[in-house]
Write an enzyme that holds these catalytic residues in place. Sequence first.
Site, short mmCIF file in Angstrom:
data_model
loop_
_atom_site.label_atom_id
_atom_site.label_comp_id
_atom_site.label_asym_id
_atom_site.label_seq_id
_atom_site.Cartn_x
_atom_site.Cartn_y
_atom_site.Cartn_z
N GLU A 29 0.84 -1.19 0.00
CA GLU A 29 0.00 0.00 0.00
C GLU A 29 0.88 1.25 0.00
O GLU A 29 1.72 1.41 0.89
CB GLU A 29 -0.90 -0.02 1.25
CG GLU A 29 -1.87 -1.17 1.24
CD GLU A 29 -2.41 -1.51 2.64
OE1 GLU A 29 -2.21 -0.71 3.57
OE2 GLU A 29 -3.01 -2.59 2.78
N GLU A 61 -4.68 -6.46 2.85
CA GLU A 61 -3.46 -7.07 3.39
C GLU A 61 -3.37 -8.57 3.14
O GLU A 61 -2.32 -9.10 2.78
CB GLU A 61 -3.34 -6.80 4.90
CG GLU A 61 -2.91 -5.38 5.25
CD GLU A 61 -4.05 -4.37 5.16
OE1 GLU A 61 -5.21 -4.79 4.93
OE2 GLU A 61 -3.79 -3.16 5.33
N PHE A 84 1.95 -1.24 8.47
CA PHE A 84 2.24 -1.28 9.91
C PHE A 84 2.14 -2.73 10.37
O PHE A 84 1.24 -3.46 9.94
CB PHE A 84 1.25 -0.43 10.71
CG PHE A 84 1.52 1.05 10.60
CD1 PHE A 84 2.32 1.69 11.54
CD2 PHE A 84 0.99 1.79 9.55
CE1 PHE A 84 2.59 3.06 11.43
CE2 PHE A 84 1.25 3.14 9.44
CZ PHE A 84 2.05 3.79 10.38
N ASP A 86 1.01 -3.98 12.93
CA ASP A 86 -0.29 -4.29 13.54
C ASP A 86 -1.28 -4.85 12.50
O ASP A 86 -2.18 -5.61 12.82
CB ASP A 86 -0.89 -3.02 14.14
CG ASP A 86 0.14 -2.25 14.94
OD1 ASP A 86 0.06 -2.25 16.16
OD2 ASP A 86 1.07 -1.66 14.32
N ILE A 88 -0.66 -6.78 10.07
CA ILE A 88 -0.34 -8.13 9.63
C ILE A 88 -1.38 -9.12 10.17
O ILE A 88 -1.54 -10.21 9.65
CB ILE A 88 1.11 -8.52 10.01
CG1 ILE A 88 1.65 -9.52 9.00
CG2 ILE A 88 1.18 -9.05 11.42
CD1 ILE A 88 3.13 -9.73 9.12
N HIS A 130 -1.07 1.00 15.88
CA HIS A 130 0.08 1.33 15.03
C HIS A 130 1.39 1.27 15.81
O HIS A 130 2.37 1.88 15.41
CB HIS A 130 -0.08 2.74 14.44
CG HIS A 130 -1.16 2.84 13.42
ND1 HIS A 130 -2.49 2.95 13.76
CD2 HIS A 130 -1.13 2.82 12.08
CE1 HIS A 130 -3.23 3.01 12.66
NE2 HIS A 130 -2.43 2.93 11.62
#
Lengths: 324, 324
Positions: A29, A61, A84, A86, A88, A130
Amino acid sequence: MPEKTYRDALKDGLREEMIRDERVFIMGEDVGLNWGGAFKVTKGLADEFGEARVRDTPISENTIAGTAVGAAITGMIPVAEIMFGDLITLAMDQVCNQAAKMRYMFGGQTSVPLVLRTVFGGGKNIASHHSQSLESWFMHTPGLKIAVPAFAYDVKGLIKTAIRDPNPVLFLEHKLVYDKKEDVPDEDYTVPFGQAKVRREGEDVTVWGTFFMLHKALEVADELAKDGISVEVIDPRTLAPLDKKTLIESVKKTGRLVLVTEETKTGATTAEIAATVQEEAFDWLDAPIKRVNAPDTPVPFSPPLEGYFIPDNKRIAQAIREIV
Amino acid sequence: MTVDKKTLKELYTRTLKVRRFEEKVWDLFGENVVPGTLHLYLGQEAVAAGVTTALKKTDWIQSTHRGHGHVVAKGADMNAALAELLGKETGSCKGKGGSMHITQFNVGVLGATGVVASGLPIAVGAALSCQMRGTDDVVACFFGDGASNNGTFGESLNMSAIWKLPLIWIVENNLYAMGTPIKMMCPSATIAQRADGYCIPNVVVDGNNALAVYEATVEAVKRARAGEGPTLIECQTYRMKGHSRFDAAKYRPEKETKYWLSEERDAVRIIREMAIEQGALTETQAEKIDAKISKDVEKAADFAKKSDFPKPEETLDDVFAEVA
């Protein structure tokens, strides 16, 4: 040798690998033309290599990670970015069920040469979605390699090793080290996986840690030296494979161990390391292993709260003094 | 579309091969030599036969948890396929995968997956790879009606459309996601029309008619190879058995099963009669083909049964590919 930021060293590594091997491409992204990555790591690469090889993606994602898997098993070498760490969580199936297991569950018929870059850590007051440090989740997933570069020289050498590795590599960065500078050679070099680096030699206590905590631990070591406490600081550089040997040798020398990461304490990588050391070097320990971690809460927003959450130099120093 | 006799014969052969293979698997299950569970493809043979007959050897398919039929239709070695189902070391995945991960990369199968809808992102990646490497290969991605309710469906259809990927989305709508009727879980009359939102041309075909599936796939492959992007084909079909090995599928209304499981709707009968009517086969030739397939399947079953189990310590192999 030129001094470079971690960010630029990483970009150099990516760029050189893209020149070396046309199968390498970047996707994620806002990695491309308009932005160059949320932390500007890929800025300028789309101009040089075109939008097909530095490819902006929709906010998807799980499909970003899955696309990397599909491309990797059919002859490409994707370097995908999750903006970020987070986020994932949205790609866990592709990372942990597909990328990590494919070679095994298909009996070695394929391999998955992908790199998934993402960034962990707090310190920027951007709160619970984040700022997390989730590396232990992936250390618990057989089939993944995990790089944790904390210094500019290493990040360039490790990204090259990651790209050249035939296995899925989770390449974890930290928000607060992008601007850290170090001497970084312009030429091609790699840093091997599974080889820790002794960042500072010492006699009295070993400190093992990751990411920004290593920078803090080195400051603490300087301070304590003034009081005659000699601290050895070990940077694992990769969590999988994990260099146990360097750590165990250090513990056998110092007899004391402090583990420092930014993760919440329960189930952190520090728990795994502590268990490993008691299995392999119990008789050499002169004191209980100390862990310095964040408390078991989400990452808070407000500066005094986040300041309390993230381990600081004082806490690291205190832990060391308690066992020396 | 006029279809030549050779193609009709091929469609009959592949449909029948999948049928005989799955019947044998059902028998072996009865003999209690198949560990774990099974999701049989019986009833849906025309989908795999129709799609794969429209592909060339280097084209890829992405399979599902109900994958035996896809793999066999794409040309898998039946010995290795059956041996895998029995957990033997001669299996295509060396006994590491079993029914839900039955895969043969060398004939263009990207993998069978145990996570519903996880194959879609992988197919996107493989198609992107075909496009970026400048090949004219395409990817056909199989998934069920249930998978179209997962987030990856939207993410992956979208990505395939924006990048005009050489991808054919094959929905095998067998009316049930395990035991849940699709009409309870999907507000639209067809799955196909969901593709309209992604500007992907779509069509509904009789999934028990191998020729209809083939013809739709040929059109889709033509668009894909010409760089015109993905197509979605909804193949309406039905399971002859339950969802998995112990499911008697009592939840399906009698009127419905009577229609779908009638002689009239049988995938093998439909293509067999068509081929004979159009002069592609005589009754005798059709029988001969059947005898040959049945013999091959029998041999494969013998091979699988006589093969050894893997050694227990082989558990540790193939987690990672060797670094060169």
